[in-house]
Scaffold this active site. Structure first.
Site, PDB file in Angstrom:
ATOM      1  N   GLY A  14      -0.941   0.634   6.736  1.00 37.97           N
ATOM      2  CA  GLY A  14      -2.308   0.122   6.811  1.00 37.97           C
ATOM      3  C   GLY A  14      -2.388  -1.382   6.629  1.00 37.97           C
ATOM      4  O   GLY A  14      -3.044  -2.080   7.410  1.00 37.97           O
ATOM      5  N   CYS A  53       0.871  -1.162   0.000  1.00 36.66           N
ATOM      6  CA  CYS A  53       0.000   0.000   0.000  1.00 36.66           C
ATOM      7  C   CYS A  53       0.913   1.217   0.000  1.00 36.66           C
ATOM      8  O   CYS A  53       2.131   1.073  -0.068  1.00 36.66           O
ATOM      9  CB  CYS A  53      -1.010  -0.004   1.153  1.00 36.66           C
ATOM     10  SG  CYS A  53      -0.386   0.353   2.804  1.00 36.66           S
ATOM     11  N   HIS A  89      15.163 -12.705  12.188  1.00 38.63           N
ATOM     12  CA  HIS A  89      14.954 -12.499  13.618  1.00 38.63           C
ATOM     13  C   HIS A  89      13.502 -12.611  14.065  1.00 38.63           C
ATOM     14  O   HIS A  89      13.246 -12.916  15.228  1.00 38.63           O
ATOM     15  CB  HIS A  89      15.483 -11.129  14.038  1.00 38.63           C
ATOM     16  CG  HIS A  89      16.970 -11.024  13.932  1.00 38.63           C
ATOM     17  ND1 HIS A  89      17.646  -9.916  14.388  1.00 38.63           N
ATOM     18  CD2 HIS A  89      17.915 -11.858  13.424  1.00 38.63           C
ATOM     19  CE1 HIS A  89      18.945 -10.085  14.169  1.00 38.63           C
ATOM     20  NE2 HIS A  89      19.131 -11.257  13.579  1.00 38.63           N
TER      21      HIS A  89
END
Length: 142
Positions: free
Chosen positions: A70, A65, A98
């Site tokens: 969002g 996006c 990680h």
């Protein structure tokens, strides 16, 4: 490998580019939309894609996006989804190494097509390191 791919209107052009590029790399791409540059609501794509990844089919997803915020917030509402924003390949690799991220969120308005390919490539080619990171990842869900 099968991948989920989705975007809102701001990420549509890069999603289409990535869909073609990923298919050329041998990935089976499940396109969750959007299917045009017409304005739409990012949760309408991020929720179905994230539900599919949470169910394990496909194992990984890519969302785009404008800022990636969002779609990332929405994706992380799904238990079993670990979505991470990356605007550099190094961040995408660290999200995998990680955090065992399984959904990559790309800020389409802030990276070029070439950068998007590099970010996605780093995400897909990097494995989770496990070890001390597994203990941390196990603490994520409440």
């Amino acid at each position: 490998m099968k991948l989920a791919l989705g975007s809102d209107h701001a990420g549509f052009a890069q999603k289409e580019m990535l869909r073609t590029w990923l298919a050329g790399q041998g990935y089976e791409v499940q396109d969750f939309g959007t299917h045009s540059a017409d304005s739409m609501d990012y949760p309408d794509v991020a929720h179905p894609l994230s539900a599919a990844v949470a169910a394990g089919a496909p194992e990984q997803g890519i969302l785009l996006c404008g800022s990636a915020n969002g779609v990332c917030i929405t994706a992380n509402k799904h238990e079993g989804v670990r979505a991470a924003i990356a605007w550099l390949p190094e961040l995408a690799a660290l999200a995998r190494q990680h955090n065992n991220a399984n959904v990559l969120c790309v800020p389409a308005r802030y990276v070029s097509e070439e950068q998007a390919r590099e970010i996605v490539s780093a995400f897909l080619k990097t494995d989770f390191e496990g070890g001390r990171h597994q203990a941390r990842v196990s603490k994520i869900n409440c």
